[in-house]
Scaffold this active site. Sequence first.
Site, short mmCIF file in Angstrom:
data_model
loop_
_atom_site.label_atom_id
_atom_site.label_comp_id
_atom_site.label_asym_id
_atom_site.label_seq_id
_atom_site.Cartn_x
_atom_site.Cartn_y
_atom_site.Cartn_z
N LYS A 261 38.21 -22.69 71.24
CA LYS A 261 37.08 -21.87 71.75
C LYS A 261 36.60 -22.21 72.90
O LYS A 261 36.62 -23.56 73.22
CB LYS A 261 35.99 -21.62 70.71
N ARG A 335 40.00 -15.75 57.54
CA ARG A 335 40.78 -14.98 56.88
C ARG A 335 41.80 -15.62 55.95
O ARG A 335 42.01 -15.35 54.92
CB ARG A 335 41.69 -13.81 57.64
N1 BES Z 1 33.99 -17.28 63.53
C1 BES Z 1 34.69 -16.47 64.30
C2 BES Z 1 34.21 -15.11 64.31
C3 BES Z 1 32.62 -15.13 65.17
C4 BES Z 1 32.66 -14.60 66.20
C5 BES Z 1 31.60 -15.55 64.25
C6 BES Z 1 31.20 -14.82 66.72
C7 BES Z 1 30.39 -15.12 64.89
C8 BES Z 1 30.30 -14.92 66.23
C9 BES Z 1 36.19 -16.29 63.75
O1 BES Z 1 36.63 -17.40 63.20
C10 BES Z 1 37.03 -16.05 65.06
O2 BES Z 1 37.05 -16.92 65.66
N2 BES Z 1 37.68 -14.92 65.21
C11 BES Z 1 38.40 -14.54 66.22
C12 BES Z 1 39.71 -13.84 65.48
C13 BES Z 1 40.72 -13.53 66.87
C14 BES Z 1 41.46 -14.64 67.07
C15 BES Z 1 41.60 -12.34 66.29
C16 BES Z 1 37.75 -13.61 67.16
O3 BES Z 1 36.80 -12.78 66.78
O4 BES Z 1 37.72 -13.78 68.33
ZN ZN Z 2 37.71 -18.74 64.35
#
Ligand code: BES
Ligand code: ZN
Length: 486
Positions: A261, A335
């Site tokens: 991230k 997931r």
């Molecule tokens: N933990 C994140 C989602 C999230 C984003 C929670 C903002 C709280 C606030 C999750 O694990 C994630 O990173 N999801 C990705 C999925 C993508 C790679 C398909 C996302 O939402 O960008």
């Molecule tokens: Zn994530």
Amino acid sequence: MECNQVKITISKVLSPSFKTVVTGLFEGEQAIVESSGILQDEQVIEYIKQFSDFNGKFGECFSVTISTGKNVMVIGLGNRNEWNENQALNIGGKIYHELNRLKIKQASVSIKDNERIIASIAYGALLRSFSFDKYKTTKDPVDMEITIVAENTKIFEDFKQEGEGVFLVRSLVSEPPNVLYPESYADCIKNELSKLGVEIEILEKKDMKDMGALLGVSQGSSKEPRLVIMRWNGSSKDKEDKPIAFVGKGITFDTGGISLKPSRGMESMKYDMAGSATVVGIMRTLAARKAKVNAVGVVALAENAVDGNAQRPSDIVTSLSGQTIEVLNTDAEGRLILADALWYTQDRFLPKCIIDLATLTGAIVVALGHNEYAGLFSNNDELASHLVNAGEEVNEKLWRFPMSKAYDKVIDSQIADVQNIAPVGSGGDSIIAAQFLQRFVNNTCWAHLDIAGTAWHEKGNDICPKGAVGFGVRLLNRFVERYYEI
Ligand code: BES
Ligand code: ZN
Ligand code: ZN
């Protein structure tokens, strides 16, 4: 769990030594609604007319000292036709906030209404008073006392049990990830819940050999994963009565893994375990109020970190269900851990239904914004509508999204059974994440709540200071009470 709290008591009479009395006025009306009869209604109204243009607008405040020496704080209750339990909850929060702002340490609240409304005012004040100051070396002591005038104490006692559940969630979510990681988190769950009669089992890495999806996520971290199973058997029928199951995402910190991230805002990923905390919170609440229901909570705990052993984008893992998963993005880790937790739960407990909670996708925030609606996804219309109803009742609202074969198809992998993200440009990320989860519930009646936009509040609201919200405990408690208790 430590947290500072205001002392709230329900009493049949005003506390005579408390100088401040809080009462209410509906918008546009000429008489204050108070239950004690000692506030000299006309005098208060006269002062209001003379010194202000206060007219009872929702949450507005007016303070005056009357001839008996009492300091009377009048709070606007808004339009009488819109007044309900949720409004009362918010007013309770506003009262706490106003007293705190004015540094008033002792107050009686005297508002005439039915017992549930009065208990809701008390509960709102309690919910707003949460503070997490464990890591402050100099603490502001919370020494506020509020007495609320009412006949019935039982309703507030029940609310208080639920409030303890909400506070537990907020505390867990507020903890930093160097303190709260899978092992310490699992121990904490055991400490907090076993004393209330919840049976706890903790699976360690060595017990998870077949959970390739969960293990894959945790392998880039020095912290070992855990799977915690909580069981509350309160059904008056018998132990064989099939349970209702709650499953939670417990990523104690989400760096994104190799699909790292960006650093800006990454600190917020300590709340990526909020789904699991909500499961702990609802299990605590059910046990504390001895709910007549059989319930299981299953939380998958892991840290999504990145070291030399971290999972790579393109790795293929075998999940507990036997399905192989091509991991194309290590940041879509929630997931993956849920895939194993969901399969485990349906396989072992054959539950009536499963509800999972997860801060699963950033896309749900794009769709629904912050702190208004959480996303709901389900394979069962009745379950979905029960959840929506319960959410409306307690003002923790859910918005249902569609699911369909077309959304499912995009996660067919070329070389494995399923892949963990859709091809770039597919859109609908939150729905696709739900489709992925659905492949691991084996047709069990199931709902998924994506709480990424509702678990944390940047500003705070009437019943929640800024930070962790505890979203979902009140909703699920109402849901169980309404539709499952026997
Ligand atoms: N933990 C994140 C989602 C999230 C984003 C929670 C903002 C709280 C606030 C999750 O694990 C994630 O990173 N999801 C990705 C999925 C993508 C790679 C398909 C996302 O939402 O960008
Ligand atoms: Zn994530
Ligand atoms: Zn995550």
